[in-house]
Enzyme design. Structure first.
Site, PDB file in Angstrom:
ATOM      1  N   ASP A   7      -0.075  -0.281  10.479  1.00 15.53           N
ATOM      2  CA  ASP A   7      -0.876   0.637   9.605  1.00 15.53           C
ATOM      3  C   ASP A   7      -1.362  -0.652   8.854  1.00 15.53           C
ATOM      4  OD1 ASP A   7      -2.133   2.448   7.990  1.00 15.53           O
ATOM      5  OD2 ASP A   7      -0.470   2.366   6.644  1.00 15.53           O
ATOM      6  N   GLU A  68      -3.859   1.221  13.974  1.00 17.89           N
ATOM      7  CA  GLU A  68      -4.690   2.121  13.271  1.00 17.89           C
ATOM      8  C   GLU A  68      -6.435   1.645  13.509  1.00 17.89           C
ATOM      9  OE1 GLU A  68      -4.007   5.209  10.021  1.00 17.89           O
ATOM     10  OE2 GLU A  68      -5.410   3.721   8.788  1.00 17.89           O
ATOM     11  N   ASP A 141       3.014   3.446   4.117  1.00 21.03           N
ATOM     12  CA  ASP A 141       2.578   2.697   5.123  1.00 21.03           C
ATOM     13  C   ASP A 141       3.969   2.264   5.998  1.00 21.03           C
ATOM     14  OD1 ASP A 141       0.133   1.436   3.337  1.00 21.03           O
ATOM     15  OD2 ASP A 141       1.926   1.502   2.183  1.00 21.03           O
TER      16      ASP A 141
END
Length: 194
Positions: A7, A68, A141
């Site tokens: 992330d 991501e 996160d």
């Protein structure tokens, strides 16, 4: 399959490692959040994220890195930092010959919760449940990095089947067009000889 989920972010970059088993079984192997102070020089922040990614890949030897995909955010500066962090991680993977796959937030949410618009609390709750964790991963996160890795484990077989089907269809089309071209040449040659 051993997947490193990321992330990306400059202030907080979640990194996780999961391993897939039979069916939809996944096991969390490690998770962490790399933090860099906002007042640090951008190049040094990116270098910190890069160093952490290199360390993770060298220690854990993932088969693939799932990052991501940044497609739009309300704050342009946040999107830029996120994209830059994702870029240095993709670079670190590429230098090691590790394939990189990108997943959108809605793909990850849909894979993990069944709802592409799930909120962070729902994602965290499902990640905790899927992995059988005693405590929810914190901060968000960390949970998001785990969710990315889970998403890739579950989506990769389908993505590979689709890629094989597309390649087979393209090959079949190429062979058909070659046969058609040969027939047309034969017809033209026959018509020219009459």
């Amino acid at each position: 399959m051993r997947v490193m989920g990321v992330d990306p972010g400059l202030t907080r970059c979640g990194i996780a490692l999961v391993e897939s088993g039979r069916g939809r079984q996944v096991t969390a192997l490690d998770v962490d959040v790399v933090r860099t102070p906002a007042d640090m020089d951008l190049a040094k922040r990116l270098n910190s994220v890069y160093d952490a990614a290199c360390h993770w890949m060298d220690v854990h030897d993932p088969e693939v890195v799932a990052i991501e995909r940044v497609f739009a955010q309300h704050q342009v500066s946040t999107a830029m930092g996120t994209a830059q962090a994702g870029g240095v991680i993709a670079l670190a993977a590429s230098q090691r010959g590790v394939p990189v796959r990108f997943h959108t937030p809605s793909e990850v949410k849909a894979a993990v919760t069944g709802n592409g618009r799930a909120d962070k609390a729902q994602v965290t709750a499902m990640v905790t449940r899927i992995l059988g964790l005693q405590q929810a991963p914190r901060p968000a996160d960390a949970a998001d990095a785990l969710a990315l890795a889970i998403c890739h484990c579950w989506r990769a077989p389908m993505i590979e089947r689709m890629a094989r089907a597309e390649a087979a269809a393209a090959d079949q089309k190429r062979r058909y067009e070659a046969r058609l071209a040969e027939l047309n040449r034969s017809r033209l040659k026959k018509a020219g000889s009459q």
